[in-house]
Design a protein around this motif. Structure first.
Motif, PDB file in Angstrom:
ATOM      1  N   ARG A 173      -3.092   7.089  -6.869  1.00 26.18           N
ATOM      2  CA  ARG A 173      -4.263   6.257  -7.218  1.00 26.18           C
ATOM      3  C   ARG A 173      -3.839   4.966  -7.931  1.00 26.18           C
ATOM      4  NH1 ARG A 173      -6.522   6.351 -12.280  1.00 26.18           N
ATOM      5  NH2 ARG A 173      -5.616   7.773 -13.808  1.00 26.18           N
ATOM      6  N   LEU A 174      -2.598   4.948  -8.448  1.00 26.44           N
ATOM      7  CA  LEU A 174      -2.045   3.734  -9.057  1.00 26.44           C
ATOM      8  C   LEU A 174      -1.038   3.061  -8.117  1.00 26.44           C
ATOM      9  CD1 LEU A 174      -1.442   5.127 -12.662  1.00 26.44           C
ATOM     10  CD2 LEU A 174      -3.257   3.564 -11.943  1.00 26.44           C
ATOM     11  N   LEU A 175      -1.003   3.526  -6.874  1.00 25.84           N
ATOM     12  CA  LEU A 175      -0.084   3.046  -5.848  1.00 25.84           C
ATOM     13  C   LEU A 175       1.383   3.264  -6.218  1.00 25.84           C
ATOM     14  CD1 LEU A 175      -1.722  -0.071  -4.184  1.00 25.84           C
ATOM     15  CD2 LEU A 175      -1.824   2.325  -3.556  1.00 25.84           C
ATOM     16  N   PHE A 176       1.654   4.416  -6.815  1.00 24.60           N
ATOM     17  CA  PHE A 176       3.011   4.931  -6.936  1.00 24.60           C
ATOM     18  C   PHE A 176       3.143   6.018  -5.877  1.00 24.60           C
ATOM     19  CE2 PHE A 176       2.617   3.004 -11.069  1.00 24.60           C
ATOM     20  CZ  PHE A 176       3.908   2.597 -11.383  1.00 24.60           C
ATOM     21  N   SER A 177       4.093   5.839  -4.982  1.00 24.97           N
ATOM     22  CA  SER A 177       4.304   6.821  -3.924  1.00 24.97           C
ATOM     23  C   SER A 177       5.132   7.985  -4.458  1.00 24.97           C
ATOM     24  CB  SER A 177       5.041   6.171  -2.750  1.00 24.97           C
ATOM     25  OG  SER A 177       5.305   7.124  -1.739  1.00 24.97           O
ATOM     26  N   PRO A 178       4.809   9.227  -4.081  1.00 22.57           N
ATOM     27  CA  PRO A 178       5.647  10.361  -4.492  1.00 22.57           C
ATOM     28  C   PRO A 178       7.105  10.122  -4.122  1.00 22.57           C
ATOM     29  CG  PRO A 178       3.608  11.151  -3.530  1.00 22.57           C
ATOM     30  CD  PRO A 178       3.626   9.664  -3.311  1.00 22.57           C
ATOM     31  N   LEU A 179       8.009  10.593  -4.957  1.00 18.87           N
ATOM     32  CA  LEU A 179       9.431  10.370  -4.731  1.00 18.87           C
ATOM     33  C   LEU A 179       9.885  10.976  -3.408  1.00 18.87           C
ATOM     34  CD1 LEU A 179      10.800  11.240  -8.284  1.00 18.87           C
ATOM     35  CD2 LEU A 179      10.673   8.953  -7.271  1.00 18.87           C
ATOM     36  N   PRO A 180      10.741  10.280  -2.671  1.00 25.70           N
ATOM     37  CA  PRO A 180      11.348  10.885  -1.476  1.00 25.70           C
ATOM     38  C   PRO A 180      12.116  12.147  -1.884  1.00 25.70           C
ATOM     39  CG  PRO A 180      11.783   8.526  -1.557  1.00 25.70           C
ATOM     40  CD  PRO A 180      11.177   8.882  -2.880  1.00 25.70           C
ATOM     41  N   GLY A 214       0.834  -1.199   0.000  1.00 23.08           N
ATOM     42  CA  GLY A 214       0.000   0.000   0.000  1.00 23.08           C
ATOM     43  C   GLY A 214       0.866   1.245   0.000  1.00 23.08           C
ATOM     44  N   LEU A 215       0.237   2.403  -0.133  1.00 23.90           N
ATOM     45  CA  LEU A 215       1.004   3.656  -0.219  1.00 23.90           C
ATOM     46  C   LEU A 215       1.875   3.889   1.003  1.00 23.90           C
ATOM     47  CD1 LEU A 215      -1.507   6.158  -1.861  1.00 23.90           C
ATOM     48  CD2 LEU A 215       0.676   5.360  -2.790  1.00 23.90           C
ATOM     49  N   ASN A 216       1.338   3.624   2.191  1.00 19.71           N
ATOM     50  CA  ASN A 216       2.122   3.862   3.408  1.00 19.71           C
ATOM     51  C   ASN A 216       3.328   2.930   3.483  1.00 19.71           C
ATOM     52  OD1 ASN A 216       0.482   5.920   4.330  1.00 19.71           O
ATOM     53  ND2 ASN A 216      -0.800   4.586   5.575  1.00 19.71           N
ATOM     54  N   SER A 217       3.146   1.676   3.060  1.00 22.58           N
ATOM     55  CA  SER A 217       4.252   0.716   3.146  1.00 22.58           C
ATOM     56  C   SER A 217       5.306   0.972   2.068  1.00 22.58           C
ATOM     57  CB  SER A 217       3.730  -0.715   3.064  1.00 22.58           C
ATOM     58  OG  SER A 217       3.050  -0.948   1.856  1.00 22.58           O
ATOM     59  N   ILE A 218       4.882   1.484   0.898  1.00 21.00           N
ATOM     60  CA  ILE A 218       5.839   1.852  -0.146  1.00 21.00           C
ATOM     61  C   ILE A 218       6.618   3.104   0.286  1.00 21.00           C
ATOM     62  CG2 ILE A 218       6.094   2.615  -2.542  1.00 21.00           C
ATOM     63  CD1 ILE A 218       3.484   1.016  -3.138  1.00 21.00           C
ATOM     64  N   LYS A 219       5.898   4.068   0.845  1.00 25.60           N
ATOM     65  CA  LYS A 219       6.555   5.293   1.328  1.00 25.60           C
ATOM     66  C   LYS A 219       7.571   4.970   2.418  1.00 25.60           C
ATOM     67  CE  LYS A 219       5.547   9.822   3.372  1.00 25.60           C
ATOM     68  NZ  LYS A 219       4.474  10.726   3.879  1.00 25.60           N
ATOM     69  N   ALA A 220       7.220   4.035   3.301  1.00 25.97           N
ATOM     70  CA  ALA A 220       8.132   3.658   4.384  1.00 25.97           C
ATOM     71  C   ALA A 220       9.408   3.031   3.836  1.00 25.97           C
ATOM     72  CB  ALA A 220       7.436   2.693   5.341  1.00 25.97           C
ATOM     73  N   ILE A 255      15.918  -0.840  -2.554  1.00 21.81           N
ATOM     74  CA  ILE A 255      15.132  -0.720  -1.322  1.00 21.81           C
ATOM     75  C   ILE A 255      14.431  -2.033  -0.986  1.00 21.81           C
ATOM     76  CG2 ILE A 255      14.773   1.777  -1.298  1.00 21.81           C
ATOM     77  CD1 ILE A 255      12.158   1.380  -2.732  1.00 21.81           C
ATOM     78  N   VAL A 256      14.879  -3.147  -1.572  1.00 22.07           N
ATOM     79  CA  VAL A 256      14.281  -4.431  -1.189  1.00 22.07           C
ATOM     80  C   VAL A 256      14.764  -4.829   0.202  1.00 22.07           C
ATOM     81  CG1 VAL A 256      14.052  -5.231  -3.568  1.00 22.07           C
ATOM     82  CG2 VAL A 256      16.100  -5.835  -2.270  1.00 22.07           C
ATOM     83  N   ASP A 257      13.904  -5.545   0.926  1.00 17.94           N
ATOM     84  CA  ASP A 257      14.228  -6.026   2.270  1.00 17.94           C
ATOM     85  C   ASP A 257      14.822  -4.903   3.123  1.00 17.94           C
ATOM     86  OD1 ASP A 257      14.334  -8.024   4.219  1.00 17.94           O
ATOM     87  OD2 ASP A 257      16.408  -8.522   3.755  1.00 17.94           O
ATOM     88  N   PRO A 258      14.077  -3.779   3.252  1.00 14.11           N
ATOM     89  CA  PRO A 258      14.639  -2.604   3.926  1.00 14.11           C
ATOM     90  C   PRO A 258      14.815  -2.801   5.431  1.00 14.11           C
ATOM     91  CG  PRO A 258      12.332  -2.248   3.450  1.00 14.11           C
ATOM     92  CD  PRO A 258      12.710  -3.542   2.787  1.00 14.11           C
ATOM     93  N   SER A 259      15.532  -1.875   6.026  1.00 15.82           N
ATOM     94  CA  SER A 259      15.876  -1.921   7.444  1.00 15.82           C
ATOM     95  C   SER A 259      14.646  -2.077   8.337  1.00 15.82           C
ATOM     96  CB  SER A 259      16.617  -0.632   7.817  1.00 15.82           C
ATOM     97  OG  SER A 259      16.707  -0.487   9.216  1.00 15.82           O
ATOM     98  N   LYS A 260      14.833  -2.787   9.442  1.00 16.76           N
ATOM     99  CA  LYS A 260      13.728  -2.998  10.373  1.00 16.76           C
ATOM    100  C   LYS A 260      13.349  -1.735  11.130  1.00 16.76           C
ATOM    101  CE  LYS A 260      16.707  -4.828  14.077  1.00 16.76           C
ATOM    102  NZ  LYS A 260      16.960  -6.008  14.921  1.00 16.76           N
ATOM    103  N   ARG A 261      14.120  -0.663  10.928  1.00 16.00           N
ATOM    104  CA  ARG A 261      13.736   0.604  11.568  1.00 16.00           C
ATOM    105  C   ARG A 261      12.488   1.199  10.904  1.00 16.00           C
ATOM    106  NH1 ARG A 261      15.680   4.961   8.527  1.00 16.00           N
ATOM    107  NH2 ARG A 261      17.314   4.449   7.019  1.00 16.00           N
ATOM    108  N   GLN A 262      12.056   0.587   9.795  1.00 14.38           N
ATOM    109  CA  GLN A 262      10.811   0.994   9.146  1.00 14.38           C
ATOM    110  C   GLN A 262       9.828  -0.189   9.198  1.00 14.38           C
ATOM    111  OE1 GLN A 262       9.740   3.814   8.004  1.00 14.38           O
ATOM    112  NE2 GLN A 262      11.582   5.078   8.033  1.00 14.38           N
ATOM    113  N   PRO A 263       9.138  -0.385  10.324  1.00 12.26           N
ATOM    114  CA  PRO A 263       8.255  -1.553  10.467  1.00 12.26           C
ATOM    115  C   PRO A 263       7.067  -1.559   9.517  1.00 12.26           C
ATOM    116  CG  PRO A 263       7.995  -0.056  12.326  1.00 12.26           C
ATOM    117  CD  PRO A 263       9.186   0.423  11.568  1.00 12.26           C
ATOM    118  N   LEU A 264       6.732  -0.406   8.932  1.00 11.57           N
ATOM    119  CA  LEU A 264       5.621  -0.345   7.988  1.00 11.57           C
ATOM    120  C   LEU A 264       6.030  -0.744   6.574  1.00 11.57           C
ATOM    121  CD1 LEU A 264       3.761   2.982   8.948  1.00 11.57           C
ATOM    122  CD2 LEU A 264       3.035   0.636   9.431  1.00 11.57           C
ATOM    123  N   ALA A 265       7.331  -0.866   6.316  1.00 10.63           N
ATOM    124  CA  ALA A 265       7.816  -1.031   4.948  1.00 10.63           C
ATOM    125  C   ALA A 265       7.409  -2.364   4.327  1.00 10.63           C
ATOM    126  CB  ALA A 265       9.329  -0.886   4.914  1.00 10.63           C
TER     127      ALA A 265
END
Length: 341
Positions: free
Chosen positions: A318-325, A247-253, A270-280
């Motif tokens: 709306r297509l589940l692309f998160s805005p760029l960091p 989802g958007l929140n998990s992609i953003k994380a 950004i695959v298998d990202p750090s556990k400091r982002q539990p929503l990722a």
């Protein structure tokens, strides 16, 4: 000219024919691109707005990341798009290209089965074992253990994978390489691998069509295609031990784990990202636009890419692309002056 090159050009010609408006012709206010099917739904959303806002007609053929890289390398298009970053050899072959991250989304693990619940829990190891052909049934003890409160049918799993060179394949296999030693020492990562099991289909639309007709099927496809086709998709365990859906929140994380970008916009993993982002969500990817640094379409390309990096980002959610960091956006804008006539 090699058979492979002829095949790529033939696929590109067909794709462009299918998406080009009748009577369209090349002019100073036009751009032709090809590549990633992952990002195609977003580019298709951008196209009429870019024409309206900038007076630039964009024609895009979703022929797969590998085809896009080959097309921009041979300069048969004005820009390529790939979810897999260029390798050093590909950078050299492209002879003066720049790659710019312009979208961020996730690869969903989509599946079909009337008796299968949505958001089945999977770990990276279990997912790797499915793609290795070691787990063959949805009622396998390893899947049952992760879904103790869900009813699972005794149904054969049919793996469906990409048959073309695909950035989505790169995203999935990079993840599997991180979470499974057996996958790392076996198929490994790449835009194409030697799949131990399953059937192949071309493009995101191809694997989606195959899944729609396969009871018990499982594939990997960007989440926009899963949503458009009303597929069920898995919740995958991240390094924090949480099961997340794309989802958007998990992609953003996942994107928030990027603190810097290499000067040449080299691959951002950004695959298998750090556990400091539990929503990722653990299978996310940037997708890149690839252009020559020196081109007669420099002015149009810079306007189009700047628009995509800024105004175009509002079309992503709306297509589940998160805005760029912000750090990635800043790096992308900084790259634009390197494109010149």
């Amino acid at each position: 000219m090699s058979r492979r090159t002829l095949a790529v050009l033939g696929a590109l010609a067909l794709a462009l024919l299918l998406v080009a408006p009748a009577g369209a012709k090349s002019n100073a206010g036009s751009l032709t691109g090809a590549g990633s099917s992952f990002v195609s739904k977003l580019v298709q959303t951008w196209t009429p707005k870019v024409d309206r806002d900038l007076g630039i007609k964009v024609t895009y053929g979703p022929i797969g990341s590998g085809g896009g890289i080959n097309a921009i390398t041979s300069r048969t298009v004005d820009f390529g798009a790939s979810d897999a970053p260029l390798t050093p050899d590909q950078f050299a072959a492209c002879k003066g290209c720049v790659q710019i991250p312009w979208a961020l989304s996730a690869t969903s693990i989509a599946y079909r089965g009337d008796a299968l619940p949505n958001h089945i829990h999977l770990t990276g190891k279990v997912l790797a074992d499915i793609f290795l052909g070691k787990i063959k049934n949805w009622k396998d003890p390893a899947i049952k253990k992760l879904n103790a409160c869900k009813s699972l049918p005794s149904l054969a799993i049919t793996v469906i994978h990409r048959s073309d060179n695909s950035g989505t394949t790169y995203n999935l296999t990079e993840y599997l390489t991180r979470v499974s030693g057996q996958w790392k020492s076996g198929p490994g990562k790449g835009v194409a691998v030697d799949w131990p099991t399953g059937v192949g289909a071309r493009g995101s639309s191809g694997v989606s069509a195959a899944l729609s007709q396969t009871n018990g099927g499982l594939t990997y496809v960007d989440v926009a295609f899963s949503l458009a086709n009303h597929f069920k998709f898995a919740a995958v365990q991240n390094r924090a031990g949480k099961f997340q859906i794309p989802g958007l929140n998990s992609i953003k994380a996942a994107g928030a784990t990027i603190l810097r970008v290499a000067p040449n916009n080299g691959g951002i993993s950004i695959v298998d990202p750090s556990k400091r982002q539990p929503l990722a969500y653990p299978i996310c990817t940037f997708t890149y636009v690839i252009v020559p640094k020196q081109t007669g379409k420099a002015a149009e390309l810079k306007k189009f890419i700047r628009w995509a990096l800024t105004k175009g980002q509002v079309d992503g959610p709306r297509l589940l692309f998160s805005p760029l960091p912000k750090v990635v956006l800043k790096a992308g804008l900084k790259s634009l002056p390197s494109i010149h006539s």
